[in-house]
Design a protein around this motif. Sequence first.
Motif, mmCIF file in Angstrom:
data_model
loop_
_atom_site.group_PDB
_atom_site.id
_atom_site.type_symbol
_atom_site.label_atom_id
_atom_site.label_comp_id
_atom_site.label_asym_id
_atom_site.label_seq_id
_atom_site.Cartn_x
_atom_site.Cartn_y
_atom_site.Cartn_z
ATOM 1 N N LEU A 42 0.059 -3.402 1.734
ATOM 2 C CA LEU A 42 0.731 -2.850 0.631
ATOM 3 C C LEU A 42 2.214 -3.536 0.921
ATOM 4 O O LEU A 42 2.787 -3.575 1.678
ATOM 5 N N VAL A 71 1.869 -2.318 5.828
ATOM 6 C CA VAL A 71 3.057 -1.965 5.000
ATOM 7 C C VAL A 71 3.978 -2.772 5.101
ATOM 8 O O VAL A 71 4.590 -2.789 6.274
ATOM 9 N N MET A 114 -5.233 -5.623 -1.570
ATOM 10 C CA MET A 114 -3.880 -5.270 -1.303
ATOM 11 C C MET A 114 -3.279 -4.911 -2.839
ATOM 12 O O MET A 114 -3.721 -4.796 -4.049
ATOM 13 N N ALA A 139 -2.970 2.479 4.021
ATOM 14 C CA ALA A 139 -2.813 0.886 4.271
ATOM 15 C C ALA A 139 -2.804 0.347 5.770
ATOM 16 O O ALA A 139 -2.325 1.241 6.449
ATOM 17 N N LEU A 192 -6.259 0.297 1.973
ATOM 18 C CA LEU A 192 -5.774 -1.301 1.851
ATOM 19 C C LEU A 192 -5.552 -1.972 2.993
ATOM 20 O O LEU A 192 -5.140 -1.436 4.282
ATOM 21 N N ASP A 193 -5.885 -3.264 2.614
ATOM 22 C CA ASP A 193 -5.377 -4.260 3.841
ATOM 23 C C ASP A 193 -4.020 -4.253 3.982
ATOM 24 O O ASP A 193 -3.257 -4.219 5.153
#
Length: 314
Positions: free
Chosen positions: A10, A234, A33, A231, A7-8
């Motif tokens: 979170l 975060v 996201m 991610a 993920l880019d």
Amino acid sequence: AAAGDVLDVLVVGAGPTGLLLANDLARRGVANMRVVTESGGPSKQSKVGKTKTKRFFCCLFWTRGNNNCRAKVCSRVNACWTDECRERESNRCERMADSFLTLFLFPFSFLQAMGVQVRTLEVYEDLGMVDEALKRGNQMKRMIAHFGGGKEIYMELDKVPGKYPCLLVLPQYENEEILKKNFDKVSSAKGLGVRIEFGMKLVDLKQQPGSDFSVATLENTRTKEQSSVVARYVVGCDGAHSVARKKMGMTFLGKKYQDEFLLCDCELKRETGDGDERKFIEMDEAIAYNDKGFMLVMHYLDGTFRVIMSRLEE
């Protein structure tokens, strides 16, 4: 994002902070996201919680004389106040003061946060949702603060620089509702496919070995099923007891106030000795007392009041 992908972003938490960040990421087209929150659904009550079976009766009374204004508080909490009890307390307060207020609070939800500042409203305009916020909130433009001994301060909030010079009194759950509605609209319009994931809490957060990424462990609060997500960023927006902050080993700087405060959302009326009722304050006003104790009273748009007061020693 598909399982196994990085993920880019979170975002942990979907209160006003998390939702505002989610809105900004969505308008910039960030599709990779997730936004998760432990809450089981959109908030319809305060983070303080609900009253249960008890009924709260409070008389707020003050004396005026020689330009001196002092606020005092007397309160009783009981499961079943009778009309005779209320009348007796009201009569006692009437004998002790020139005029007084009576507040009746029946079991309902408290609303903790309720003030949206000028600069935040300008951000809301940039996000395209300021009109909805102004429609649903009460624009407070003046405050009168009494400090005792004839000392008073008049604050004209409508003179604050900015396009929206006021303090917008907006219950937190309505603020969150506006932010979520706007996020859903932007996410759909841009084809991002991102939604707020309710009932999904963060239980662990670690650095991925040999990389700059983080590994977050999430738990479904209903099924207790856990899953991991990797991610690049975060962002902990999960409040004062943030799991994200604790897992990163970060402390919460600052300290608690020594005083205890009472919050009350209620109907309020002002009475005088002759039985007349008077308007306490105008819709766009707030009034504060800060002599031996502190009390603040302000309006919601529906005509009810938020009262904040310091708890005095018995």
